[in-house]
Enzyme design. Sequence first.
Site, PDB file in Angstrom:
ATOM      1  N   GLY A  10       0.828  -1.209   0.000  1.00 21.70           N
ATOM      2  CA  GLY A  10       0.000   0.000   0.000  1.00 21.70           C
ATOM      3  C   GLY A  10       0.859   1.253   0.000  1.00 21.70           C
ATOM      4  O   GLY A  10       2.086   1.191   0.091  1.00 21.70           O
ATOM      5  N   TYR A 124     -16.879   1.249   6.259  1.00 24.88           N
ATOM      6  CA  TYR A 124     -15.425   1.368   6.428  1.00 24.88           C
ATOM      7  C   TYR A 124     -15.093   1.959   7.801  1.00 24.88           C
ATOM      8  O   TYR A 124     -14.284   1.407   8.551  1.00 24.88           O
ATOM      9  CB  TYR A 124     -14.858   2.244   5.303  1.00 24.88           C
ATOM     10  CG  TYR A 124     -13.426   2.683   5.525  1.00 24.88           C
ATOM     11  CD1 TYR A 124     -12.367   1.791   5.394  1.00 24.88           C
ATOM     12  CD2 TYR A 124     -13.131   4.008   5.860  1.00 24.88           C
ATOM     13  CE1 TYR A 124     -11.051   2.206   5.597  1.00 24.88           C
ATOM     14  CE2 TYR A 124     -11.821   4.433   6.059  1.00 24.88           C
ATOM     15  CZ  TYR A 124     -10.791   3.526   5.925  1.00 24.88           C
ATOM     16  OH  TYR A 124      -9.494   3.938   6.135  1.00 24.88           O
TER      17      TYR A 124
END
Length: 298
Positions: A10, A124
């Site tokens: 990431g 989320y």
Amino acid sequence: MRLLITGAGGQLGRTLQRQAAPHFEVTATTREQLDIGDAEAVQAVFRATRPALVINAAAYTAVDRAESEPELAQRVNADGAAHMAREAARTGARLLHVSTDFVFDGQACAPYPPDASTRPLGVYGRSKRDGEQAVMQHAPEQATILRTAWVYGPGGHNFVRTMLRLLAEKPALSVVSDQIGTPTHTEGLAAALLALGGIDASRGCILHWTDSGVASWYDLAMATRTLAARRWPKRPLAEITPIPTRDWPTPAHRPPYSVLDTAATRELVGTPPHWQVRLERALLHDAAEEWLPEAAIG
Ligand SMILES: NC(=O)c1ccc[n+]([C@@H]2O[C@H](COP(=O)([O-])OP(=O)(O)OC[C@H]3O[C@@H](n4cnc5c(N)ncnc54)[C@H](OP(=O)(O)O)[C@@H]3O)[C@@H](O)[C@H]2O)c1
């Protein structure tokens, strides 16, 4: 010191690896190498690498997709965080866990202190809030939670890179101007995490970190456009119009105001640059190919 970085593919994970390499014995695992949602796999990696310091940069970060994949978001952001915390507690490793401004509902009108009540607006944010609770439940002595916001860095999937692409591809863009936060470069975020790993006073704490200042997405888009015009003066760039959130409906609701109060972290690790200064450094001095697809550089 042995350091384990999860989510190494990431944008934060990549910056962490680069910064840590000269100072630590680094094991950096991508999702393919370690799925943090798999408790046995987490245990095996801790056993094999015996880290003294662990930075959990792995997360399910697709905010809109999470609304239709709640189990997956929960498995990574809540269960995965719990697995990491349990192993840290069992082995005595120090754990730095990264969380988000999306744990807040955005109804405040002053920066959120770390102890403000959480009230996530979507899947989320809820999964990240549950992850925070699991970390503090399982590893209260070992863990520090660092919440951040509006993260971007070279090579990552982020707003700045998307804007650079769209500015080159489209004649005109509309960008939301009534959501306020703080753009945060991975460079300062990674440095803050690595510094906190050596600060015992941050054990058991939830802290906040962003670059300095505040902005709307429209402000960030305009700043990106201004810098792109300086760096690539011959390239035509789209005009940008500010619009309200109601004109840009998305599956997930976003906090309208999510500026984080970073004072406590600044006391520990220093003050970050203003986001405009950091963005200018990134777009005018970092390698162009890290920001743009080759075809768009001209
Ligand atoms: N990006 C933001 O604006 C933002 C804002 C606030 C807070 N944060 C937090 O900052 C942290 C770093 O985010 P980022 O911007 O670096 O996100 P990112 O670029 O999406 O990186 C997250 C990484 O985690 C990996 N991952 C996903 N599921 C996994 C699993 N089950 N096991 C192991 N790895 C897994 C992803 O792999 P794949 O790509 O292969 O799925 C990706 O490489 C996260 O905790 C995030 O919640 C981010």
